[in-house]
Design an enzyme around this catalytic site. Structure first.
Site, PDB file in Angstrom:
ATOM      1  N   LYS A  44       0.783  -1.220   0.198  1.00 53.01           N
ATOM      2  CA  LYS A  44      -0.039  -0.162   0.160  1.00 53.01           C
ATOM      3  C   LYS A  44       0.906   1.251  -0.067  1.00 53.01           C
ATOM      4  CE  LYS A  44      -4.027   2.109   0.770  1.00 53.01           C
ATOM      5  NZ  LYS A  44      -5.040   2.376  -0.018  1.00 53.01           N
ATOM      6  N   PHE A 136       1.693   8.233  -9.145  1.00 52.88           N
ATOM      7  CA  PHE A 136       1.469   9.334  -9.632  1.00 52.88           C
ATOM      8  C   PHE A 136      -0.123   9.321 -10.097  1.00 52.88           C
ATOM      9  CE2 PHE A 136       5.945   9.670 -11.566  1.00 52.88           C
ATOM     10  CZ  PHE A 136       6.430  10.310 -10.383  1.00 52.88           C
ATOM     11  N   CYS A 138      -3.415   8.008  -7.942  1.00 50.35           N
ATOM     12  CA  CYS A 138      -4.566   8.023  -6.950  1.00 50.35           C
ATOM     13  C   CYS A 138      -5.245   9.349  -7.176  1.00 50.35           C
ATOM     14  CB  CYS A 138      -4.100   8.199  -5.363  1.00 50.35           C
ATOM     15  SG  CYS A 138      -5.406   8.060  -4.331  1.00 50.35           S
ATOM     16  N   LYS A 176       3.423   4.598 -11.660  1.00 53.70           N
ATOM     17  CA  LYS A 176       2.089   4.228 -11.908  1.00 53.70           C
ATOM     18  C   LYS A 176       1.097   5.339 -12.255  1.00 53.70           C
ATOM     19  CE  LYS A 176      -1.679   1.870  -9.592  1.00 53.70           C
ATOM     20  NZ  LYS A 176      -2.157   0.886  -8.460  1.00 53.70           N
ATOM     21  N   THR A 204      -7.074   3.898 -10.788  1.00 55.68           N
ATOM     22  CA  THR A 204      -8.420   3.804 -10.747  1.00 55.68           C
ATOM     23  C   THR A 204      -9.104   5.048 -11.652  1.00 55.68           C
ATOM     24  OG1 THR A 204      -8.622   4.792  -8.723  1.00 55.68           O
ATOM     25  CG2 THR A 204      -9.008   2.568  -8.837  1.00 55.68           C
TER      26      THR A 204
END
Ligand SMILES: Cc1cc2nc3c(=O)[nH]c(=O)nc-3n(C[C@H](O)[C@H](O)[C@H](O)COP(=O)(O)O)c2cc1C
Length: 366
Positions: A44, A136, A138, A176, A204
């Site tokens: 996480k 990079f 969320c 990411k 997401t």
């Protein structure tokens, strides 16, 4: 059968990796997943000051199939880890001591400040983790502090922040990326210019999972209110596959791709690999079905390799990329094929003679 793959110098026992999120909440759950057979884990996301991270309840929402009730879409408004960095450093050390052959990737995120990123990089690197994944991407909560997808949406920031990290790190750095952008190649290429050797995609997709028609409140509802959150699970897979294929076709050959988004079984994972992913990450699937999913993933991969005659996992990576083309080329190929068929009825006649649902089925590939 050997399911290992070497990516950026790291040997993954198999290409299946726990994605950053609840499946990598702490050392105990990561250890359990390694024991169950996972090749690697991205923990996480951690930052220097966990006290600034305050989560809300409820923070998840589901979209279900109207017929079967199966979860096909999932929204979360969860932030990064709210556990203190000192505890994480201790746990990274312990995991690497207990599982030296498994791959442990630390996901890191900080505010837009060089000294903070470099301090976090040095601290975490000292624990012996195998690689970094720079978050990079969320898309909620952290953006209010100009973190996460605030960076992924701006190629110049991606390049700069990646270069801060690579300046002080001596292990592989992956970035990411967020899908909440028109062309995912641009920030990804910028991260590569900053020194990233791998791209993880996707995080997401910004979403609102639904509205409660009794209370009129959008969900997930916290004290009557909500914020848009991140969408994951099966429904995002086609979007993730498209972005991964764009990256595989557009990044330098030596940049690895870790494919993410709606993977729930070996079939889904293989699709990502055929479109250029050397490893694949699973997050929501594991939250919904548990870490034992790894059995089917490993078995399905092995069966596919035997059936199709692949000797190594590496041979699968990118195998289907050659079948992307342009619309113009598809038209030409189709015309050529049609010319080869004699005595075809005219298009208008076909539509007139058939029921619309039959015609739809005929024009659909699966
Ligand atoms: C509840 C939840 C928490 C997440 N937390 C993180 C995180 O801390 N860092 C990160 O990089 N991605 C995080 N993600 C994103 C996932 O790692 C993954 O990129 C995304 O959910 C798509 O994959 P999936 O459909 O397999 O979940 C989170 C996802 C969920 C559902």
């Amino acid at each position: 059968m050997d399911l290992s793959i070497v990516v950026n110098g790291m040997t993954f026992p198999n290409p299946f990796v726990l994605g950053s999120g609840p499946p990598g909440t702490n050392a105990r759950v990561i250890a359990k997943s390694y024991d169950t057979g996972w090749g690697g884990a991205v923990a996480k996301t951690v930052s220097l000051e966990s006290a600034k991270v305050v989560n809300v309840v409820p923070r998840y929402g589901k979209l279900r199939s109207k017929t079967s009730g199966e979860v096909i879409g999932f929204e979360n408004i969860e932030l990064i880890s709210d556990r203190p960095i000192d505890i994480w450093l201790e746990e990274f050390r312990q995991i690497k001591k207990d599982y030296p052959k498994h791959i442990l990737i630390a996901s890191i995120m900080e505010e837009y400040e060089k000294s903070r990123w470099q301090e976090l990089t040095r601290m975490v690197q000292d624990t012996g983790v195998d690689a970094f994944e720079l978050n990079f991407s969320c898309p909620h909560g952290m953006t209010e502090r100009r973190m996460g997808s605030e960076m992924g949406e701006h190629p110049d920031l991606c390049e700069e922040v990646t270069s801060w990290v690579t300046e002080v790190s001596n292990i592989p750095v992956w970035a990411k990326m967020t899908p909440n952008i028109t062309n995912i190649k641009e920030p990804s290429l910028a991260a590569v210019r900053g020194g990233a050797v791998g791209i993880s995609a996707i995080n997401t997709i910004l979403s609102v999972i639904g509205v409660d028609l009794d209370t009129l409140r959008p969900m997930p509802t916290v004290e009557g209110h909500t914020v848009p959150g991140g969408y994951s699970s099966q429904a995002v897979r086609p979007i993730a596959l498209r972005m991964v294929s764009q990256l595989a076709l557009g990044l330098p050959q030596d940049v690895s791709i870790s494919g993410i988004g709606g993977i729930e079984n070996s079939h889904d994972a293989l699709e990502f690999m055929l479109l250029g992913s050397s490893t694949v990450q699973l997050c929501t699937g594991v939250m919904l079905h548990g870490v034992k999913m790894i059995d089917e993933l490993n078995e399905g991969l092995e069966k596919f390799m035997v059936d199709k005659g692949f000797n190594t996992v590496q041979e699968i990576v990118g195998k289907s990329l050659g079948y992307f083309s342009t619309h113009m080329d598809l038209v030409q190929k189709m015309k050529a094929a049609k010319r080869a068929k004699a005595g075809e009825a005219s298009r208008d006649n076909e539509w007139a003679q058939k029921d619309i649902t039959e015609k739809t089925a005929e024009l659909t590939s699966n």
